[in-house]
Design a protein around this motif. Structure first.
Motif, PDB file in Angstrom:
ATOM      1  N   LEU A   1      -5.942  -6.105   0.388  1.00 12.49           N
ATOM      2  CA  LEU A   1      -5.329  -4.826   0.273  1.00 12.49           C
ATOM      3  C   LEU A   1      -6.212  -3.678   0.775  1.00 12.49           C
ATOM      4  CD1 LEU A   1      -2.099  -6.098  -2.735  1.00 12.49           C
ATOM      5  CD2 LEU A   1      -2.071  -6.153   0.020  1.00 12.49           C
ATOM      6  N   VAL A   2      -6.936  -3.650   1.179  1.00 13.27           N
ATOM      7  CA  VAL A   2      -7.969  -2.390   1.323  1.00 13.27           C
ATOM      8  C   VAL A   2      -7.446  -1.666   3.003  1.00 13.27           C
ATOM      9  CG1 VAL A   2      -9.593  -3.682   3.222  1.00 13.27           C
ATOM     10  CG2 VAL A   2     -10.308  -1.991   1.441  1.00 13.27           C
TER      11      VAL A   2
ATOM     12  N   VAL B   1       3.645  -5.923  -2.112  1.00 13.00           N
ATOM     13  CA  VAL B   1       3.222  -4.616  -2.436  1.00 13.00           C
ATOM     14  C   VAL B   1       2.741  -3.995  -0.985  1.00 13.00           C
ATOM     15  CG1 VAL B   1       0.699  -3.557  -2.043  1.00 13.00           C
ATOM     16  CG2 VAL B   1       1.032  -5.164  -4.068  1.00 13.00           C
ATOM     17  N   ARG B   2       2.847  -4.580   0.260  1.00 14.52           N
ATOM     18  CA  ARG B   2       2.827  -4.066   2.130  1.00 14.52           C
ATOM     19  C   ARG B   2       4.075  -3.451   2.126  1.00 14.52           C
ATOM     20  NH1 ARG B   2      -1.228  -5.103   4.295  1.00 14.52           N
ATOM     21  NH2 ARG B   2      -3.034  -5.688   4.226  1.00 14.52           N
TER      22      ARG B   2
ATOM     23  N   LYS C   1      -2.257  10.460  -1.113  1.00 14.37           N
ATOM     24  CA  LYS C   1      -0.970   9.593  -0.091  1.00 14.37           C
ATOM     25  C   LYS C   1      -1.848   7.978   0.004  1.00 14.37           C
ATOM     26  CE  LYS C   1       1.155  14.066   0.016  1.00 14.37           C
ATOM     27  NZ  LYS C   1       1.871  15.160   1.143  1.00 14.37           N
ATOM     28  N   MET C   2      -2.856   8.196   0.972  1.00  8.94           N
ATOM     29  CA  MET C   2      -2.584   6.479   1.213  1.00  8.94           C
ATOM     30  C   MET C   2      -3.184   5.227   0.210  1.00  8.94           C
ATOM     31  SD  MET C   2      -2.089   7.609   4.172  1.00  8.94           S
ATOM     32  CE  MET C   2      -2.003   5.888   4.744  1.00  8.94           C
ATOM     33  N   SER C   3      -3.242   5.940  -1.042  1.00 11.05           N
ATOM     34  CA  SER C   3      -3.924   4.911  -2.123  1.00 11.05           C
ATOM     35  C   SER C   3      -2.729   4.501  -2.440  1.00 11.05           C
ATOM     36  CB  SER C   3      -4.516   5.862  -2.949  1.00 11.05           C
ATOM     37  OG  SER C   3      -5.078   4.150  -4.308  1.00 11.05           O
ATOM     38  N   PHE C   4      -1.890   3.076  -2.114  1.00  5.91           N
ATOM     39  CA  PHE C   4      -0.753   2.688  -2.644  1.00  5.91           C
ATOM     40  C   PHE C   4      -0.678   1.462  -3.933  1.00  5.91           C
ATOM     41  CE2 PHE C   4       0.572   4.469   2.040  1.00  5.91           C
ATOM     42  CZ  PHE C   4       1.585   4.601   1.434  1.00  5.91           C
ATOM     43  N   VAL C   5      -2.202   1.500  -3.694  1.00  5.25           N
ATOM     44  CA  VAL C   5      -2.062   0.069  -4.757  1.00  5.25           C
ATOM     45  C   VAL C   5      -2.909   0.109  -5.815  1.00  5.25           C
ATOM     46  CG1 VAL C   5      -3.006  -1.886  -3.482  1.00  5.25           C
ATOM     47  CG2 VAL C   5      -2.150  -2.600  -4.697  1.00  5.25           C
ATOM     48  N   LEU C   6      -2.986  -0.207  -7.399  1.00  9.13           N
ATOM     49  CA  LEU C   6      -3.927  -0.341  -8.304  1.00  9.13           C
ATOM     50  C   LEU C   6      -4.039  -1.436  -8.883  1.00  9.13           C
ATOM     51  CD1 LEU C   6      -6.534   1.469  -9.823  1.00  9.13           C
ATOM     52  CD2 LEU C   6      -4.511   2.152 -11.214  1.00  9.13           C
TER      53      LEU C   6
ATOM     54  N   VAL D   1       2.689   0.651  -6.658  1.00  7.76           N
ATOM     55  CA  VAL D   1       2.416  -0.234  -7.327  1.00  7.76           C
ATOM     56  C   VAL D   1       0.959  -0.112  -8.327  1.00  7.76           C
ATOM     57  CG1 VAL D   1       1.701  -2.127  -5.406  1.00  7.76           C
ATOM     58  CG2 VAL D   1       3.188  -2.772  -7.533  1.00  7.76           C
ATOM     59  N   ILE D   2       0.890  -0.208  -9.487  1.00  5.45           N
ATOM     60  CA  ILE D   2      -0.423  -1.299  -9.829  1.00  5.45           C
ATOM     61  C   ILE D   2       0.072  -2.702 -10.137  1.00  5.45           C
ATOM     62  CG2 ILE D   2       1.029  -0.403 -12.474  1.00  5.45           C
ATOM     63  CD1 ILE D   2      -2.206  -0.564 -13.020  1.00  5.45           C
ATOM     64  N   VAL D   3      -1.085  -3.509  -9.934  1.00  7.11           N
ATOM     65  CA  VAL D   3      -0.732  -4.894  -9.709  1.00  7.11           C
ATOM     66  C   VAL D   3      -1.268  -5.819 -11.260  1.00  7.11           C
ATOM     67  CG1 VAL D   3      -1.357  -7.708  -9.004  1.00  7.11           C
ATOM     68  CG2 VAL D   3      -0.435  -5.473  -7.683  1.00  7.11           C
ATOM     69  N   TRP D   4      -1.467  -6.174 -12.150  1.00  7.73           N
ATOM     70  CA  TRP D   4      -1.889  -6.756 -13.765  1.00  7.73           C
ATOM     71  C   TRP D   4      -2.278  -8.171 -13.036  1.00  7.73           C
ATOM     72  CZ3 TRP D   4      -3.456  -3.217 -16.414  1.00  7.73           C
ATOM     73  CH2 TRP D   4      -2.844  -1.547 -16.040  1.00  7.73           C
ATOM     74  N   THR D   5      -3.478  -8.498 -13.693  1.00  5.93           N
ATOM     75  CA  THR D   5      -4.393  -9.661 -13.757  1.00  5.93           C
ATOM     76  C   THR D   5      -5.280 -10.062 -14.962  1.00  5.93           C
ATOM     77  OG1 THR D   5      -4.961 -11.811 -12.760  1.00  5.93           O
ATOM     78  CG2 THR D   5      -5.303  -9.419 -11.350  1.00  5.93           C
ATOM     79  N   ASN D   6      -5.147 -11.037 -15.905  1.00  9.45           N
ATOM     80  CA  ASN D   6      -5.986 -10.892 -16.523  1.00  9.45           C
ATOM     81  C   ASN D   6      -7.956 -11.249 -15.809  1.00  9.45           C
ATOM     82  OD1 ASN D   6      -4.768 -11.056 -18.955  1.00  9.45           O
ATOM     83  ND2 ASN D   6      -3.524 -12.096 -18.167  1.00  9.45           N
TER      84      ASN D   6
END
Length: 595
Positions: free
Chosen positions: A437-438, A410-411, A471-476, A420-425
Motif C-alpha cells: 500500500l506504499v 483500504v483502497r 493528506k496523502m497518507s491514507f493508511v497506518l 484507516v488504521i489496520v491492526w495485526t499482531n
C-alpha cells in the motif's frame, strides 16, 4: 526460637530460627508449597515480601502456637503488624464515612490553587475517592484519569516535601508532564526517570517533586529508586495498572506488590482493568490494600466503593459499529491450517496438566494458528523439520485472501477520502501491507519502531504526525502491542480494519480507543471491521472476546462496553455452538474440531 524481623534495606520480612524445630519446618514447608514469593529459602531462614507475610500471618501464628514454640518480633516488625491491623479496621471505617460533595471538592481545589476546572464527572469521581487513602479510576481513555489523579494528589498532599511517584508505560510520560503543567499551580520539578542507572541517579540527586518511571525501567533500578523514595512521604500512581494483573507470578506485579505497604496514598489507573477475568483485579487491589483479604469470591463486591469510572456514554461519545467480515481461506491455506491444527493437537495432548495450566505451549500453538489463518507465508520458518517441509510445499501464494481483502478495502476507503488504521499482531504482516500500500502513503508502527522526537522521521511520533497532517497518507498499519496505548487518531481517522486478533481483550479495546475517544464530533461514524476465516481460531477468539467484554461491562457497570457485532453476510453464517469457558479450553475445543 523463631525470630521475625523486618529487613529495612530490602523492605522485606525475615523468618529465621537458631535451631531446627517442628514449627519452623512446618512454616518452611507451607511457604515452599504455596508461594512463589520467597526471596530467600534455606534450612533456617526465609525472606519474603511484607504483603505475603501479612497475608499468611494467621496461619503462621497458628503453627507457632500449635507447637508451643517461642518467638520474637523486632520493634519495626511489631509496629508494622499493628499498623496493618489498624489499616484493616480503618478500611471498613472509610467505607462508612459520609462522602464529601462535588461542590466541596471544587472549593478545596480552588484553595489549593489547582488550575484546571474539573468536569462534573471528574468532580464526582474525586469526591467518591477523597475519603479513601487508596482507590482506582477506571475511566475510559480521554475521560481525564490523569487530571483526577493530580486533583487527588493536590487535595491529599500533607506537606511541601511529599512526592508524587508514577509508574506507567514509557509513552505516557509526556502526557503526564503536560497535564502537570496545566493542573498544578506552582512549578513542580518533574523528572522522567529513564536512560539507565547513572542518569536516574543524577536526576534523583536533584530531589524532584514528581517522578515518572516505566515498569521495565523500575525493574532495573528498583533499589536505587526505593532508597530515595523511603526518605519521604509519597503518593503513588500506577498507570495502566492492568499490567500487574499477573500479581506475584510476573516481574512487574511482584515488584509493585513488594512495596505496596510503603506509600500511604495510592491510585491505580486503567481503562481496561480486567482484560481476562475478575482474577485480574485481585493483584491491583492487593497493591492498594495489601492488608485486606481480596479473593475471587469477594473482589467485585469489595471494589465497588473504591473505584470510579466515567463511561463513553457519559461523555456522549458517538457509538461505533463493528462488522465481522468472513474471508474464506484459499484451498492451499486450508490444507496448511488443517495440517498445523492436527500437529498442534497431537503435541498438546502429550503435555502434562502442569504444562497446560502454565498456558505457555497453548500460547505458542494459538499464535501459529493465527498466523496460518491470516497469512501462511508467516510460517515459512520456525516449525519442526518435517512439518516445516510439508507446509513449505503447500505455500503456493504470496498474498493471502485476508491480505488481498485488506488492500482492496483500504483502497476503497482511500478513494472516498477516508483514512484507516489496520491492526495485526505480526510484524511481517505489518511490513508486507506497508509495501503493498506504499502508493497510498502507508506507514507502520511495530515493536521495532523507536519513540523519540517527531522531527526524526523513523520514530513513532514522526509517523503519527505524518498520518495526522499528510493528506496523502491514507493508511497506518500497526501492532496492538506497540501502538495500542498513547496514540490519538480520532481527529483524522474513523475506520479500523483487524487483519487478525489474539485473545487479549485489553489490547483490542485499547486499539479501538485510538480512533474512538473523547473529542469526537457528535455525528462522527466510527466503523470497525474484523476479518474472520470461518472454522478457524478466529471464531474461538471472537467467542472469548464477546464473553470477556460482557463480564467487564457487568463488573464496571458500563453497558457501553458491549457492542453488537454483526456479520457482513449474516444470513449465511453457520452459528457456533462451542462452550464459552476459558481461552485455553475454547482453543483446545477448536483443535479437537468443535465449531
Amino acid at each position: 526460637m523463631i525470630k521475625i524481623s523486618y529487613l529495612e534495606e530490602l523492605h522485606q520480612v525475615e523468618i529465621s530460627t537458631n535451631k531446627p524445630s517442628k514449627a519452623f519446618e512446618e512454616i518452611r514447608s507451607g511457604y515452599a508449597a504455596g508461594s512463589t514469593n520467597l526471596t530467600l529459602f534455606s534450612a533456617n531462614r526465609l525472606v519474603l515480601p511484607f504483603w505475603a507475610f501479612i497475608s499468611s500471618i494467621q496461619s503462621l501464628i497458628y503453627i507457632i502456637k500449635k507447637h508451643a514454640t517461642p518467638y520474637t518480633l523486632d520493634s519495626t516488625m511489631l509496629n508494622l503488624i499493628k499498623k496493618s491491623a489498624s489499616k484493616r479496621a480503618s478500611y471498613k471505617d472509610f467505607r462508612k464515612m459520609e462522602q464529601i460533595s462535588p461542590e466541596k471538592i471544587k472549593k478545596l481545589l480552588k484553595q489549593k490553587g489547582f488550575k484546571r476546572d474539573l468536569t462534573p464527572e471528574q468532580l464526582r469521581n474525586v469526591a467518591k475517592l477523597y475519603n479513601f487513602p487508596a482507590g482506582a479510576t477506571f475511566t475510559v481513555p480521554g475521560g481525564g484519569k490523569t487530571t483526577e489523579a493530580l486533583a487527588l494528589f493536590s487535595l491529599k498532599k500533607g506537606s511541601e516535601q511529599e512526592k508524587l511517584f508514577i509508574v506507567g508505560p514509557p509513552i505516557a510520560s509526556v502526557a503526564w508532564e503536560k497535564e502537570i503543567s496545566k493542573c498544578l499551580d506552582y512549578p513542580y520539578r518533574f523528572a522522567n526517570l529513564t536512560d539507565g542507572y547513572d542518569k536516574i541517579n543524577k536526576n534523583l540527586s536533584l530531589n524532584p517533586d514528581i517522578m515518572y518511571i516505566s515498569y521495565d525501567q523500575l525493574l532495573t533500578v528498583f533499589d536505587l529508586v526505593l532508597n530515595h523514595l523511603t526518605k519521604f512521604d509519597f503518593f503513588m500512581c500506577v498507570d495502566e495498572s492492568h499490567r500487574i494483573k499477573g500479581g506475584e507470578r510476573v516481574k512487574r506485579g511482584k515488584m509493585l506488590l513488594s512495596i505496596a505497604h510503603l506509600p500511604e496514598k495510592k491510585l491505580i489507573m486503567s481503562g481496561t482493568p480486567l482484560p481476562n477475568s475478575t482474577k485480574d483485579l485481585i493483584p491491583q487491589f492487593k497493591f492498594l490494600y495489601p492488608d485486606c483479604n481480596f479473593n475471587e469470591s469477594n473482589i467485585v463486591h469489595e471494589m465497588q466503593d473504591i473505584f470510579v469510572r466515567t463511561t463513553k456514554e457519559e461523555l456522549e461519545i458517538p457509538k461505533y459499529t463493528i462488522m465481522l467480515k468472513r474471508i474464506k481461506m484459499s484451498e492451499s491455506q486450508e490444507k496448511i491450517y488443517n495440517l498445523l491444527k492436527s500437529e498442534e493437537l497431537r503435541r498438546i495432548e502429550a503435555l502434562s496438566k502442569v504444562e497446560l495450566n502454565m498456558l505457555r505451549s497453548l500460547g505458542r500453538s494459538s499464535m501459529k494458528l493465527l498466523q496460518a489463518a491470516s497469512n501462511p507465508s508467516l510460517l515459512l520458518t520456525g516449525l519442526g523439520t518435517e512439518t516445516q517441509y510439508r507446509i513449505n510445499q503447500l505455500i503456493t501464494e504470496d498474498v493471502s485472501p485476508k491480505i488481498k481483502y485488506v488492500c482492496s478495502r483500504v483502497r476503497e476507503l482511500a478513494a472516498n477520502g477516508k483514512k484507516v488504521i489496520v491492526w495485526t499482531n505480526f510484524r511481517k504482516n505489518v511490513e508486507q501491507l506497508t509495501s503493498l500500500l506504499v502508493d497510498l502513503g502507508a506507514d507502520y508502527i511495530h515493536g521495532g519502531v523507536p519513540s523519540g522526537s517527531e522531527d526524526n522521521p523513523v520514530t513513532r511520533e514522526a509517523k503519527i504526525k505524518r498520518f495526522h497532517n499528510d493528506k496523502m497518507s491514507f493508511v497506518l498499519i500497526a501492532n496492538p502491542a506497540a501502538a495500542g496505548e498513547g496514540i490519538s487518531l480520532h481527529e483524522v481517522c474513523n475506520n479500523a480494519l483487524y487483519l487478525d486478533r489474539n485473545y487479549n481483550a485489553a489490547q483490542f479495546l485499547q486499539s479501538i480507543d485510538r480512533i474512538h475517544r473523547y473529542g469526537l464530533k457528535k455525528n462522527t461514524k466510527t466503523e470497525i471491521e474484523i476479518l474472520i476465516s470461518p472454522y478457524t481460531i478466529d471464531e474461538s477468539v471472537q467467542r472469548r472476546m464477546e464473553m470477556k467484554l460482557e463480564k467487564m461491562a457487568r463488573v464496571l457497570n458500563d453497558p457501553s462496553l458491549i457492542v453488537e457485532m454483526q456479520y457482513a453476510d449474516e444470513e449465511t453464517y453457520d452459528e457456533c455452538n462451542g462452550l464459552l469457558l476459558e481461552d485455553a479450553n475454547d482453543f483446545i475445543k477448536h483443535l479437537k474440531g468443535w465449531r
